[in-house]
Design a protein around this motif. Structure first.
Motif, mmCIF file in Angstrom:
data_model
loop_
_atom_site.group_PDB
_atom_site.id
_atom_site.type_symbol
_atom_site.label_atom_id
_atom_site.label_comp_id
_atom_site.label_asym_id
_atom_site.label_seq_id
_atom_site.Cartn_x
_atom_site.Cartn_y
_atom_site.Cartn_z
ATOM 1 N N ILE A 176 -47.786 71.480 38.865
ATOM 2 C CA ILE A 176 -47.392 72.109 40.122
ATOM 3 C C ILE A 176 -48.010 71.316 41.275
ATOM 4 O O ILE A 176 -49.217 71.120 41.334
ATOM 5 N N VAL A 177 -47.138 70.870 42.178
ATOM 6 C CA VAL A 177 -47.575 70.037 43.306
ATOM 7 C C VAL A 177 -47.101 70.660 44.612
ATOM 8 O O VAL A 177 -45.921 70.993 44.761
ATOM 9 N N ARG A 178 -48.030 70.815 45.549
ATOM 10 C CA ARG A 178 -47.697 71.305 46.892
ATOM 11 C C ARG A 178 -47.874 70.150 47.864
ATOM 12 O O ARG A 178 -48.923 69.505 47.903
ATOM 13 N N VAL A 179 -46.841 69.891 48.654
ATOM 14 C CA VAL A 179 -46.848 68.747 49.572
ATOM 15 C C VAL A 179 -46.692 69.248 51.006
ATOM 16 O O VAL A 179 -45.773 70.019 51.305
ATOM 17 N N LYS A 180 -47.582 68.779 51.873
ATOM 18 C CA LYS A 180 -47.457 69.093 53.294
ATOM 19 C C LYS A 180 -46.487 68.091 53.899
ATOM 20 O O LYS A 180 -46.755 66.887 53.939
ATOM 21 N N ARG A 181 -45.359 68.586 54.381
ATOM 22 C CA ARG A 181 -44.283 67.722 54.834
ATOM 23 C C ARG A 181 -44.075 67.826 56.340
ATOM 24 O O ARG A 181 -44.237 68.881 56.940
ATOM 25 N N GLN A 182 -43.716 66.689 56.932
ATOM 26 C CA GLN A 182 -43.465 66.631 58.364
ATOM 27 C C GLN A 182 -42.374 65.591 58.591
ATOM 28 O O GLN A 182 -42.578 64.400 58.340
ATOM 29 N N ALA A 183 -41.231 66.015 59.065
ATOM 30 C CA ALA A 183 -40.059 65.140 59.166
ATOM 31 C C ALA A 183 -40.236 64.022 60.175
ATOM 32 O O ALA A 183 -39.674 62.942 60.024
ATOM 33 N N ALA A 184 -41.027 64.254 61.212
ATOM 34 C CA ALA A 184 -41.236 63.253 62.258
ATOM 35 C C ALA A 184 -42.555 63.565 62.959
ATOM 36 O O ALA A 184 -43.092 64.684 62.830
ATOM 37 N N PRO A 185 -43.110 62.602 63.714
ATOM 38 C CA PRO A 185 -44.399 62.835 64.366
ATOM 39 C C PRO A 185 -44.431 64.059 65.275
ATOM 40 O O PRO A 185 -45.470 64.710 65.404
ATOM 41 N N PRO A 204 -35.265 65.663 43.911
ATOM 42 C CA PRO A 204 -35.903 66.379 45.028
ATOM 43 C C PRO A 204 -35.434 67.826 45.168
ATOM 44 O O PRO A 204 -34.642 68.167 46.046
ATOM 45 N N VAL A 205 -35.938 68.651 44.265
ATOM 46 C CA VAL A 205 -35.623 70.081 44.269
ATOM 47 C C VAL A 205 -36.940 70.844 44.199
ATOM 48 O O VAL A 205 -37.796 70.557 43.346
ATOM 49 N N THR A 206 -37.142 71.792 45.078
ATOM 50 C CA THR A 206 -38.394 72.535 45.118
ATOM 51 C C THR A 206 -38.503 73.484 43.927
ATOM 52 O O THR A 206 -37.542 73.695 43.177
ATOM 53 N N ARG A 207 -39.654 74.058 43.792
ATOM 54 C CA ARG A 207 -39.920 74.946 42.648
ATOM 55 C C ARG A 207 -38.992 76.159 42.639
ATOM 56 O O ARG A 207 -38.640 76.680 41.564
ATOM 57 N N ASP A 208 -38.575 76.587 43.837
ATOM 58 C CA ASP A 208 -37.669 77.750 43.910
ATOM 59 C C ASP A 208 -36.198 77.352 43.924
ATOM 60 O O ASP A 208 -35.324 78.155 44.261
ATOM 61 N N GLY A 209 -35.895 76.081 43.574
ATOM 62 C CA GLY A 209 -34.518 75.642 43.415
ATOM 63 C C GLY A 209 -33.835 75.137 44.667
ATOM 64 O O GLY A 209 -32.625 74.880 44.654
ATOM 65 N N LYS A 210 -34.582 74.948 45.740
ATOM 66 C CA LYS A 210 -33.981 74.481 46.993
ATOM 67 C C LYS A 210 -33.913 72.948 47.014
ATOM 68 O O LYS A 210 -34.893 72.268 46.743
ATOM 69 N N LYS A 211 -32.743 72.413 47.336
ATOM 70 C CA LYS A 211 -32.615 70.966 47.450
ATOM 71 C C LYS A 211 -33.325 70.478 48.707
ATOM 72 O O LYS A 211 -33.228 71.094 49.765
ATOM 73 N N THR A 212 -34.024 69.366 48.591
ATOM 74 C CA THR A 212 -34.770 68.812 49.714
ATOM 75 C C THR A 212 -34.636 67.289 49.699
ATOM 76 O O THR A 212 -33.746 66.751 49.036
ATOM 77 N N THR A 213 -35.485 66.608 50.392
ATOM 78 C CA THR A 213 -35.454 65.142 50.446
ATOM 79 C C THR A 213 -36.667 64.571 49.723
ATOM 80 O O THR A 213 -37.697 65.252 49.587
ATOM 81 N N PRO A 214 -36.606 63.329 49.243
ATOM 82 C CA PRO A 214 -37.779 62.697 48.634
ATOM 83 C C PRO A 214 -38.941 62.657 49.624
ATOM 84 O O PRO A 214 -38.739 62.548 50.836
ATOM 85 N N VAL A 215 -40.139 62.748 49.108
ATOM 86 C CA VAL A 215 -41.340 62.720 49.943
ATOM 87 C C VAL A 215 -41.633 61.276 50.360
ATOM 88 O O VAL A 215 -41.633 60.361 49.531
ATOM 89 N N THR A 216 -41.875 61.086 51.647
ATOM 90 C CA THR A 216 -42.225 59.760 52.157
ATOM 91 C C THR A 216 -43.728 59.524 51.997
ATOM 92 O O THR A 216 -44.536 60.375 52.391
ATOM 93 N N TYR A 217 -44.073 58.391 51.426
ATOM 94 C CA TYR A 217 -45.484 58.036 51.247
ATOM 95 C C TYR A 217 -45.576 56.523 51.141
ATOM 96 O O TYR A 217 -44.578 55.832 50.942
#
Length: 249
Positions: free
Chosen positions: A7-16, A46-59
């Protein structure tokens, strides 16, 4: 029996200028997984734990063997390299956040330009004209090589700046990594010719005098560089240069 998960939790921010939010992922566990593998698995699906489609994590990531320094991030509240952070040694859910002392570009990727500008400021290089053969370089005593090698292991990851209380919006402290590079290049026979300029650079705003001797940097360094020794050594050089300048001035 259900498949073992990570289980991984990621803090995401689309832009500055966007608001940060958390997303949680459930990944298939495999032996010897590290955090980078987790991020690659998320990119593949890129699908969250609750089944929501999202985008790949930028790193940021490159070498995958703790040499490039690009994958530094805050993992479970502690800054470290994602490539050497093994899943089996981390408490779950694994929390991934960007470093806080650098501007966020997107998700876990940050802008470390401040570090690179600081390296330019202190002339962290040996100025050698490579347009023609200069022959063999100057000999360096074994005891000097022994001191210099650990300093040369710096990978400019920014971990020391992340844990330093002096690195904040209120000042422009360049940080332990840059000060240690001043010591390294001043130790080199050719680099020593420009030692005065480097020391003058760290005697300016945000330089050596801003260090509060918290010593967090040496604990956070992934390459075990003796950063506090470097700070003390460069501080002595600065005092000597300042005193000589006062006496001769």
């Amino acid at each position: 029996m259900s498949e073992k998960q990570v289980i991984v939790r990621v803090k995401r921010q689309a832009a500055p200028n966007q608001t940060a939010q958390w997303e949680e992922f459930a990944l298939r566990w495999r032996p010897s997984m590290n955090v980078v593998i987790c991020l690659r698995d998320i990119a593949e699906n890129p699908v969250t734990r609750d089944g929501k489609k999202t985008t790949p994590v930028t790193y940021d990531s490159n070498c995958l063997e703790e040499v490039c320094g690009s994958c530094a991030m805050v993992i479970n509240g502690k800054v470290r390299m994602a490539c050497s952070a093994l899943v089996d040694k981390l408490e779950q859910p694994i929390r991934l956040e960007p470093m806080t002392k650098f501007p966020v570009i997107r998700d876990l990727a940050v802008d470390r330009q401040f570090m690179f500008d600081s390296l330019k400021r202190v002339h962290a290089w040996i100025p050698i004209d490579g347009t023609y053969n200069l022959g063999e370089g100057p000999r360096v005593a074994p005891e000097v090589q022994e001191k210099a090698y650990p300093l040369s292991r710096c990978i400019s990851c920014g971990s020391c700046l992340e844990v330093c209380p002096q690195v904040n919006e209120g000042n422009k402290f360049i940080g332990a990594a840059i000060i240690s590079q001043v010591r390294l290049f001043n130790m080199h026979p050719t680099g020593a010719m420009h030692a005065k300029e480097r020391i003058e650079a760290v005697m300016g705003e945000g330089g050596i005098e801003e260090c509060g001797n918290a010593q967090n940097c040496v604990k956070a360094c992934p390459k075990d560089i003796p950063l506090t020794e470097s700070i003390a050594d460069v501080n002595r050089q600065a005092w000597k240069q300042s005193l000589l300048g006062w006496l001769l001035g």
